[in-house]
Design a protein around this motif. Structure first.
Motif, PDB file in Angstrom:
ATOM      1  N   SER A  97       0.825  -1.201   0.000  1.00 42.49           N
ATOM      2  CA  SER A  97       0.000   0.000   0.000  1.00 42.49           C
ATOM      3  C   SER A  97       0.865   1.259   0.000  1.00 42.49           C
ATOM      4  CB  SER A  97      -0.913  -0.019   1.226  1.00 42.49           C
ATOM      5  OG  SER A  97      -1.645   1.159   1.308  1.00 42.49           O
TER       6      SER A  97
ATOM      7  N   ASN B 217       2.420   1.686  -3.412  1.00 45.68           N
ATOM      8  CA  ASN B 217       1.416   2.173  -4.365  1.00 45.68           C
ATOM      9  C   ASN B 217       1.152   3.666  -4.177  1.00 45.68           C
ATOM     10  OD1 ASN B 217       1.085  -0.240  -5.689  1.00 45.68           O
ATOM     11  ND2 ASN B 217      -0.602  -0.901  -4.372  1.00 45.68           N
ATOM     12  N   ARG B 218       1.095   4.125  -2.936  1.00 48.66           N
ATOM     13  CA  ARG B 218       0.899   5.557  -2.679  1.00 48.66           C
ATOM     14  C   ARG B 218       2.061   6.370  -3.219  1.00 48.66           C
ATOM     15  NH1 ARG B 218      -1.014   3.925   2.505  1.00 48.66           N
ATOM     16  NH2 ARG B 218       0.991   4.521   3.392  1.00 48.66           N
TER      17      ARG B 218
ATOM     18  N   THR C 115       1.842   6.437  -7.029  1.00 46.04           N
ATOM     19  CA  THR C 115       0.755   7.323  -7.449  1.00 46.04           C
ATOM     20  C   THR C 115       1.167   8.780  -7.311  1.00 46.04           C
ATOM     21  OG1 THR C 115      -0.888   5.683  -6.802  1.00 46.04           O
ATOM     22  CG2 THR C 115      -1.651   7.949  -7.039  1.00 46.04           C
ATOM     23  N   ARG C 116       1.793   9.118  -6.197  1.00 47.55           N
ATOM     24  CA  ARG C 116       2.234  10.493  -5.971  1.00 47.55           C
ATOM     25  C   ARG C 116       3.271  10.911  -7.006  1.00 47.55           C
ATOM     26  NH1 ARG C 116       4.850  11.354  -0.404  1.00 47.55           N
ATOM     27  NH2 ARG C 116       3.696   9.432  -0.248  1.00 47.55           N
TER      28      ARG C 116
END
Length: 49
Positions: free
Chosen positions: A6, A9-10, A13-14
């Motif tokens: 997680s 993934n953050r 994405t950022r």
């Protein structure tokens, strides 16, 4: 394990959002006309952030 995935993934994405924002800024600054800047602004507002 899922918290690590997680977090990764953050971060991804950022990074993608930041890359898209830089590309939009470059396009806006190099736009030849105000009409083109307006189109870029509309496109940027429709992006998922």
């Amino acid at each position: 394990m899922s918290t690590t995935v997680s977090m990764i993934n953050r971060i991804r994405t950022r990074r993608l959002i930041n890359r898209q924002n830089r590309a939009i800024d470059r396009a806006w600054l190099s736009a030849p006309s105000q009409a083109m800047r307006d189109e870029i602004a509309i496109f940027a507002q429709r992006q998922i952030r």
